[in-house]
Write a protein that holds these residues in place. Structure first.
Motif, PDB file in Angstrom:
ATOM      1  N   HIS A  30      -8.055   3.320   7.423  1.00  0.00           N
ATOM      2  CA  HIS A  30      -7.955   1.894   7.095  1.00  0.00           C
ATOM      3  C   HIS A  30      -7.427   1.090   8.278  1.00  0.00           C
ATOM      4  CE1 HIS A  30      -6.099  -1.682   5.058  1.00  0.00           C
ATOM      5  NE2 HIS A  30      -7.287  -1.679   4.520  1.00  0.00           N
ATOM      6  N   GLY A  33      -9.727  -0.351  11.098  1.00  0.00           N
ATOM      7  CA  GLY A  33     -10.572  -1.517  10.902  1.00  0.00           C
ATOM      8  C   GLY A  33     -11.988  -1.188  10.488  1.00  0.00           C
ATOM      9  N   SER A  35     -13.095   0.238   7.791  1.00  0.00           N
ATOM     10  CA  SER A  35     -13.389  -0.081   6.391  1.00  0.00           C
ATOM     11  C   SER A  35     -13.824  -1.540   6.234  1.00  0.00           C
ATOM     12  CB  SER A  35     -12.173   0.205   5.504  1.00  0.00           C
ATOM     13  OG  SER A  35     -11.056  -0.573   5.901  1.00  0.00           O
ATOM     14  N   ASP A  36     -13.282  -2.433   7.066  1.00  0.00           N
ATOM     15  CA  ASP A  36     -13.663  -3.841   7.000  1.00  0.00           C
ATOM     16  C   ASP A  36     -15.117  -4.039   7.430  1.00  0.00           C
ATOM     17  OD1 ASP A  36     -11.095  -4.576   6.197  1.00  0.00           O
ATOM     18  OD2 ASP A  36     -10.406  -4.802   8.257  1.00  0.00           O
ATOM     19  N   VAL A  37     -15.629  -3.108   8.215  1.00  0.00           N
ATOM     20  CA  VAL A  37     -17.025  -3.169   8.646  1.00  0.00           C
ATOM     21  C   VAL A  37     -17.940  -2.565   7.578  1.00  0.00           C
ATOM     22  CG1 VAL A  37     -18.676  -2.322  10.369  1.00  0.00           C
ATOM     23  CG2 VAL A  37     -16.414  -3.110  11.088  1.00  0.00           C
ATOM     24  N   LEU A  39     -17.376  -1.675   4.157  1.00  0.00           N
ATOM     25  CA  LEU A  39     -17.375  -2.038   2.737  1.00  0.00           C
ATOM     26  C   LEU A  39     -18.290  -3.214   2.391  1.00  0.00           C
ATOM     27  CD1 LEU A  39     -15.221   0.124   2.531  1.00  0.00           C
ATOM     28  CD2 LEU A  39     -13.838  -1.445   1.179  1.00  0.00           C
ATOM     29  N   PRO A  40     -18.316  -4.286   3.188  1.00  0.00           N
ATOM     30  CA  PRO A  40     -19.245  -5.372   2.842  1.00  0.00           C
ATOM     31  C   PRO A  40     -20.712  -4.935   2.891  1.00  0.00           C
ATOM     32  CG  PRO A  40     -17.578  -6.138   4.388  1.00  0.00           C
ATOM     33  CD  PRO A  40     -17.467  -4.652   4.335  1.00  0.00           C
ATOM     34  N   ASN A 193      -6.736   0.087  17.682  1.00  0.00           N
ATOM     35  CA  ASN A 193      -6.675  -1.119  16.860  1.00  0.00           C
ATOM     36  C   ASN A 193      -5.248  -1.634  16.668  1.00  0.00           C
ATOM     37  OD1 ASN A 193      -8.308  -3.010  15.468  1.00  0.00           O
ATOM     38  ND2 ASN A 193      -7.649  -2.192  13.505  1.00  0.00           N
ATOM     39  N   TYR A 251     -19.115   0.982  16.109  1.00  0.00           N
ATOM     40  CA  TYR A 251     -17.825   0.307  15.973  1.00  0.00           C
ATOM     41  C   TYR A 251     -16.951   0.624  17.185  1.00  0.00           C
ATOM     42  CZ  TYR A 251     -13.364  -1.178  13.999  1.00  0.00           C
ATOM     43  OH  TYR A 251     -12.157  -1.803  13.787  1.00  0.00           O
TER      44      TYR A 251
END
Length: 265
Positions: A30, A33, A35-37, A39-40, A193, A251
């Motif tokens: 998490h 970063g 997951s932010d890429v 999940l959407p 990150n 990523y």
């Protein structure tokens, strides 16, 4: 075994249903970063809302054993193999990897930059009695750290004044290392990150012993009939797809890749 939900997803070109699932993931995943890429895109492509429970690997496995999540994504192979052997997951599926790195004060009092192996690096820290921050939370990173100390034939404990177990996630542990000018084992993604790098530097990496594999384990519906096995399998099918591979491999932070995809269909 791919069930009806996965077949529907494949048949409809990636948009199958609007569903929700609970996924326990490591704090290191998490904090990266990623997951932010992902999940959407998962929600857009297969209509799946993934609710993350962000915990250490040990806690993620406990949630799986209790049937409190539909699947887990963790990084401690020995613990994962035991989870499967106990019948709590039918299998583990490797998804991606990166590596662990040793971070410490930029002036490097233990001279880790001259280390020839991870074992040598830890021996240098112990010999110098340089402050070392352990996550101390049964996470995959903590488990790896303990394996590395054992491989170096060193016993460490809370009785050692230079060794501090903080019982915290990766970000909080890195913040503590920064505040104390201490060494710490971190996964590369979390380090890249991490925003509070003041006074810290990546001092040692590259030993094969620092390899860090992430795996996906669906919770066994035979043990816990209430888990949403169909959507857990739909997520797995997406995680091993080319779309997932492109996002994971693409990523990066400051031009440096954080993870490498290695799932096998």
């Amino acid at each position: 075994m791919i069930r009806l939900a996965v077949l529907m997803w494949l048949a409809l070109g990636g948009v199958a249903f609007a569903e929700t699932m609970r996924l326990a993931v490591t704090t290191s995943f998490h904090n990266s970063g990623l997951s932010d890429v992902l999940l959407p895109v998962i929600k857009a492509e297969i209509g799946l809302e993934v609710q993350l429970l962000v915990v250490g690997t040990g806690q993620a496995l406990r949630l799986g054993r209790a049937g409190d999540v539909d699947a887990i994504l963790v990084h401690s192979k020995a613990a994962e193999d035991a989870f499967v052997a106990e019948g709590f997951a039918p299998y583990r599926r490797e998804i991606m990897y990166n590596d662990f790195v040793l971070i410490g004060p930029a002036h490097d009092p233990a001279q880790l930059a001259q280390a020839t192996s991870a074992r040598d690096a830890l021996k240098r820290i112990a010999a110098a009695k340089a402050p070392f921050i352990s996550r101390g939370d049964e996470s995959g990173t903590h488990k790896k750290e303990l394996v590395l100390w054992d491989a170096a034939a060193l016993e460490v404990s809370a009785f050692d004044p230079w060794y501090k177990a903080v019982g915290a996630g990766m970000g909080a542990s890195l913040n503590t290392a920064s505040a104390m000018g201490a060494y710490i084992l971190a996964d590369r993604a979390s380090w890249l990150n991490f925003g509070n790098k003041t006074g810290l530097a990546l001092l040692y990496a590259g030993d094969p012993a620092l390899f860090n594999q992430y795996a996906y384990l669906p919770v066994n519906a035979v043990k816990h009939p209430h888990v949403n096995a169909a959507v857990a399998q739909a997520l797995e099918a997406w995680l091993v797809s080319q779309n997932a591979a492109d996002l994971i491999n693409g990523y990066s932070i400051n031009g440096e890749r954080l993870f490498s995809f290695n799932a096998q269909n």
